[in-house]
Design a protein around this motif. Structure first.
Motif, PDB file in Angstrom:
ATOM      1  N   SER A   7      -7.520 -10.058   1.270  1.00  0.00           N
ATOM      2  CA  SER A   7      -8.332 -10.648   0.214  1.00  0.00           C
ATOM      3  C   SER A   7      -9.491  -9.723  -0.108  1.00  0.00           C
ATOM      4  N   PHE A   8     -10.112  -9.982  -1.234  1.00  0.00           N
ATOM      5  CA  PHE A   8     -11.265  -9.184  -1.645  1.00  0.00           C
ATOM      6  C   PHE A   8     -12.354  -9.242  -0.591  1.00  0.00           C
ATOM      7  N   TYR A   9     -12.606 -10.414  -0.028  1.00  0.00           N
ATOM      8  CA  TYR A   9     -13.690 -10.566   0.938  1.00  0.00           C
ATOM      9  C   TYR A   9     -13.484  -9.681   2.158  1.00  0.00           C
ATOM     10  N   GLU A  10     -12.280  -9.653   2.725  1.00  0.00           N
ATOM     11  CA  GLU A  10     -12.043  -8.838   3.911  1.00  0.00           C
ATOM     12  C   GLU A  10     -12.289  -7.361   3.642  1.00  0.00           C
ATOM     13  N   ARG A  11     -12.050  -6.900   2.438  1.00  0.00           N
ATOM     14  CA  ARG A  11     -12.270  -5.483   2.106  1.00  0.00           C
ATOM     15  C   ARG A  11     -13.756  -5.148   2.029  1.00  0.00           C
ATOM     16  N   ASP A  17     -19.808  -5.672  11.572  1.00  0.00           N
ATOM     17  CA  ASP A  17     -20.002  -7.045  11.114  1.00  0.00           C
ATOM     18  C   ASP A  17     -19.351  -8.001  12.107  1.00  0.00           C
ATOM     19  N   LEU A  18     -20.004  -9.131  12.348  1.00  0.00           N
ATOM     20  CA  LEU A  18     -19.426 -10.176  13.192  1.00  0.00           C
ATOM     21  C   LEU A  18     -18.696 -11.159  12.294  1.00  0.00           C
ATOM     22  N   GLN A  27       6.056 -13.907  13.844  1.00  0.00           N
ATOM     23  CA  GLN A  27       6.809 -13.017  14.721  1.00  0.00           C
ATOM     24  C   GLN A  27       5.841 -12.167  15.536  1.00  0.00           C
ATOM     25  N   LYS A  28       5.821 -10.857  15.326  1.00  0.00           N
ATOM     26  CA  LYS A  28       4.934  -9.987  16.100  1.00  0.00           C
ATOM     27  C   LYS A  28       3.683  -9.591  15.331  1.00  0.00           C
ATOM     28  N   ASN A  29       3.519 -10.120  14.145  1.00  0.00           N
ATOM     29  CA  ASN A  29       2.383  -9.760  13.308  1.00  0.00           C
ATOM     30  C   ASN A  29       1.484 -10.966  13.077  1.00  0.00           C
ATOM     31  N   TYR A  30       0.289 -10.711  12.572  1.00  0.00           N
ATOM     32  CA  TYR A  30      -0.676 -11.752  12.253  1.00  0.00           C
ATOM     33  C   TYR A  30      -1.075 -11.624  10.796  1.00  0.00           C
ATOM     34  N   ARG A  31      -1.426 -12.759  10.203  1.00  0.00           N
ATOM     35  CA  ARG A  31      -1.966 -12.739   8.841  1.00  0.00           C
ATOM     36  C   ARG A  31      -3.160 -13.679   8.806  1.00  0.00           C
ATOM     37  N   VAL A  32      -4.085 -13.387   7.887  1.00  0.00           N
ATOM     38  CA  VAL A  32      -5.233 -14.259   7.708  1.00  0.00           C
ATOM     39  C   VAL A  32      -4.726 -15.548   7.086  1.00  0.00           C
ATOM     40  N   LYS A  33      -5.058 -16.670   7.704  1.00  0.00           N
ATOM     41  CA  LYS A  33      -4.557 -17.956   7.224  1.00  0.00           C
ATOM     42  C   LYS A  33      -5.562 -18.655   6.308  1.00  0.00           C
ATOM     43  N   TYR A  34      -6.725 -19.016   6.821  1.00  0.00           N
ATOM     44  CA  TYR A  34      -7.704 -19.758   6.022  1.00  0.00           C
ATOM     45  C   TYR A  34      -8.886 -18.907   5.594  1.00  0.00           C
ATOM     46  N   GLY A  35      -9.019 -17.709   6.120  1.00  0.00           N
ATOM     47  CA  GLY A  35     -10.099 -16.860   5.662  1.00  0.00           C
ATOM     48  C   GLY A  35     -10.829 -16.131   6.775  1.00  0.00           C
ATOM     49  N   THR A  36     -11.682 -15.229   6.341  1.00  0.00           N
ATOM     50  CA  THR A  36     -12.545 -14.459   7.223  1.00  0.00           C
ATOM     51  C   THR A  36     -13.975 -14.834   6.872  1.00  0.00           C
ATOM     52  N   TYR A  37     -14.759 -15.170   7.886  1.00  0.00           N
ATOM     53  CA  TYR A  37     -16.116 -15.661   7.676  1.00  0.00           C
ATOM     54  C   TYR A  37     -17.095 -14.766   8.411  1.00  0.00           C
ATOM     55  N   LYS A  38     -18.068 -14.220   7.690  1.00  0.00           N
ATOM     56  CA  LYS A  38     -19.101 -13.397   8.305  1.00  0.00           C
ATOM     57  C   LYS A  38     -20.109 -14.321   8.972  1.00  0.00           C
ATOM     58  N   VAL A  39     -20.445 -14.013  10.243  1.00  0.00           N
ATOM     59  CA  VAL A  39     -21.363 -14.844  11.021  1.00  0.00           C
ATOM     60  C   VAL A  39     -22.456 -13.966  11.610  1.00  0.00           C
TER      61      VAL A  39
END
Length: 92
Positions: A7-11, A17-18, A27-39
Motif C-alpha cells: 500500500s501507499f502507506y507502507e512505502r 520507524d516503529l 503458505q510460506k509467505n506473509y501479506r499485510v492484512k488490515y494495515g501497517t500502523y506507525k506507533v
C-alpha cells in the motif's frame, strides 16, 4: 516475506520507524492484512498509534485495544472517537 509495496502507506515508512503490522500467512509467505500502523513505542500497553489506514476514530480504537492488553475489543460508532463497550457489554 511481507510485500513492501502492499500500500501507499507502507512505502512511506523509513528505517527505524516503529510499526504494528497485521499480517496473514499464505503458505510460506506473509501479506499485510488490515494495515501497517506507525506507533511511538514498543510497549503495547503504553504506545500511541500515530498514523495508519482508517479514520481518526479507527486509530484511537486500535490504540485502546493495544493499551488494554487486548481486553477492549468491542468498538462502536459514537460521539467520542474510539468509543467502546465495557467487558460486560455496556457502553463506556
Amino acid at each position: 516475506m511481507v510485500d513492501p509495496k502492499s500500500s501507499f502507506y507502507e512505502r512511506r515508512l523509513k528505517p527505524g520507524d516503529l510499526v504494528v503490522v497485521s499480517i496473514d500467512k499464505i503458505q510460506k509467505n506473509y501479506r499485510v492484512k488490515y494495515g501497517t500502523y506507525k506507533v511511538d513505542s514498543e510497549n503495547l500497553e503504553a504506545l500511541k498509534v500515530l498514523e495508519g489506514p482508517g479514520s481518526e476514530g479507527d486509530l484511537q480504537s486500535l490504540q485502546k485495544f493495544f493499551n488494554s492488553g487486548g481486553k477492549i475489543k468491542d468498538f462502536f460508532p459514537g460521539k467520542e472517537k474510539g468509543d467502546h463497550k465495557n467487558l460486560d457489554g455496556a457502553p463506556k
